[in-house]
Design a protein around this motif. Sequence first.
Motif, PDB file in Angstrom:
ATOM      1  N   PHE A 213      57.264  45.580  65.074  1.00 22.25           N
ATOM      2  CA  PHE A 213      56.417  45.580  66.261  1.00 22.25           C
ATOM      3  C   PHE A 213      55.468  46.775  66.130  1.00 22.25           C
ATOM      4  O   PHE A 213      55.923  47.912  66.027  1.00 22.25           O
ATOM      5  N   GLN A 225      58.275  44.282  75.712  1.00 19.28           N
ATOM      6  CA  GLN A 225      58.386  44.093  74.257  1.00 19.28           C
ATOM      7  C   GLN A 225      59.848  44.126  73.814  1.00 19.28           C
ATOM      8  O   GLN A 225      60.288  43.319  73.000  1.00 19.28           O
ATOM      9  N   ARG A 226      60.592  45.074  74.382  1.00 21.46           N
ATOM     10  CA  ARG A 226      61.979  45.251  73.936  1.00 21.46           C
ATOM     11  C   ARG A 226      62.809  44.011  74.252  1.00 21.46           C
ATOM     12  O   ARG A 226      63.698  43.634  73.496  1.00 21.46           O
ATOM     13  N   GLU A 229      62.509  41.839  71.437  1.00 20.25           N
ATOM     14  CA  GLU A 229      63.323  42.359  70.324  1.00 20.25           C
ATOM     15  C   GLU A 229      64.799  42.007  70.503  1.00 20.25           C
ATOM     16  O   GLU A 229      65.472  41.587  69.554  1.00 20.25           O
ATOM     17  N   TYR A 230      65.316  42.226  71.726  1.00 19.30           N
ATOM     18  CA  TYR A 230      66.740  41.961  71.968  1.00 19.30           C
ATOM     19  C   TYR A 230      67.048  40.477  71.781  1.00 19.30           C
ATOM     20  O   TYR A 230      68.083  40.117  71.244  1.00 19.30           O
ATOM     21  N   LYS A 239      66.558  41.697  63.053  1.00 14.68           N
ATOM     22  CA  LYS A 239      66.322  43.058  63.529  1.00 14.68           C
ATOM     23  C   LYS A 239      64.823  43.339  63.641  1.00 14.68           C
ATOM     24  O   LYS A 239      64.013  42.733  62.950  1.00 14.68           O
ATOM     25  N   SER A 240      64.502  44.285  64.482  1.00 14.51           N
ATOM     26  CA  SER A 240      63.098  44.690  64.629  1.00 14.51           C
ATOM     27  C   SER A 240      63.000  46.199  64.484  1.00 14.51           C
ATOM     28  O   SER A 240      63.957  46.919  64.751  1.00 14.51           O
ATOM     29  N   ARG A 242      60.074  49.424  65.537  1.00  9.17           N
ATOM     30  CA  ARG A 242      58.859  49.704  66.308  1.00  9.17           C
ATOM     31  C   ARG A 242      58.121  50.845  65.630  1.00  9.17           C
ATOM     32  O   ARG A 242      58.708  51.895  65.372  1.00  9.17           O
TER      33      ARG A 242
END
Length: 482
Positions: A213, A225-226, A229-230, A239-240, A242
């Motif tokens: 990201f 945004q999170r 991701e979750y 997985k991400s 940032r």
Amino acid sequence: MNLPYPDLSETEIKQEILPEVHQWALANGLVMYPVGFSSEQATIVPTTLYPTYLPRASFDKAVSLQKIYNKLYADISRNSCGGWLTQESIKLAKYDNEFTGKLWELYLKSMEQGIAQKLRLGIFRSDYLIDKRTNEAKQVEFNTISVSFGASSTKVGELHDFLNKAGKYSANSGDRFYQSEIPVSESTSLLARSLAIATERYQGLSDRKVVAFIVQDNERNAFDQRTIEYELLKSHSIKSIRITLGDLHNYTTLDCESKRLFVKKTGEEIAVVYFRAGYSPSEYKSERDWENRLLLEISYAIKAPDILTHLSGTKKIQQLLTDEDILAKFIPDIDVRKQMLSTFVKIYPLDDSPLGQEGRKLAFQSPSKFVLKPQREGGGNNVYKQDIPLFLEKLDQKDWSAYILMELIEPNETTENVVVRGNSFFKEPIISELGIFGCILFDDTDVHLNEYSGWLLRSKFSRSNEGGVAAGFGCVDSVMLY
Ligand code: ADP
Ligand code: MG
Ligand code: MG
């Protein structure tokens, strides 16, 4: 038409409903950072108290057009129709050398160095206001980079559904106010799913693939945004990481030969680069940041979006598409084209073409019918109504071509909803903007995924021209169809 809204007294709102909204929002992460935050503080995202009514037919039509819009913008960024985007970008780069020009330059550099990855991911949002005379959805703009509030949209629908099911909308009886379910946008799961599909498609040297990201420093809307991701990790085991544009070289390394991008510390391979930043020139603080954008562009990672897809989302391109002859090149089917044209309002260039001459005249003769837009994103850049003539007079005429003049859409006002901002609430007329999300994974010849990805309703006080949620005039809302 008289559409029923819950009728709660100010005391009921203050004493019974606001605490419910606050605790639900905090418990479920419908939150953002306040201005000048430090890390542990968050406040609730401004919301409406109730869903806002929208005509079902216009909502459905906007949804039904999304895949067509996705494909149209993919075709534009593929440079179909004889390199149309290239031709238009070269012209626009001259007028707007501060940003479009820089992006174009970067694209040329990336071509010199070679584009390693053919797959590209478009994560789009087409925004509409519903014209009050015809009840038709009219397009405000089409966004091709960093579209936000997908996760907040899901959450505000869930909040309203909770308040209804818990009987909070009928304080006295405790019964449901709305008998039907309150629609919840599936944007969180659908946006994450598209990122996951792109990640799976990416042919990694390693099977330790991650999504990067690209985010802004001090992002206040980080939780939107999170949440994606979750969801990526929970539902797709992806997985991400940032990273900011400025920090890219500190945390990643590009393998010169394979053009693979790796996370320095872990050796994980970056499969998808998802931009939630990089749409505004002020974000590129140094040459280094531009170099980092270039590095991403030439890397083998799939970009969401690549530079051409980013460029296809300018207001200039939107203006050109309102010319039926141009649209016909991309959309040969006349029925489909008619459907799209019916979502457009008039947009004029301000150059010295015949249509541009007309635009120039109208900007001074009847400015109150128009909004003037530069090639910028993210809110707060437009010039409205009476301010237009003065603004243009201060500019050199040769710079007018960097702007477009768009007819104002007049949506219905809603007077019965309530806007919640922190501990305050406001019962003022609001207007609502509907956004339809869409995702498309494509290369030069094939489309690998083309989907509608949920919706967003943002409402703002009708007294303000723009409704930035973070800026303080707008809020997230949900939809009740009628
Ligand atoms: P940005 O890319 O900065 O979001 P927009 O084109 O969406 O730019 O314009 C910002 C805001 O201005 C919109 O959300 C809407 O409230 C208002 N706006 C833009 N175009 C129109 C229009 N044609 N009619 C009415 N309001 C508009
Ligand atoms: Mg907008
Ligand atoms: Mg925009």
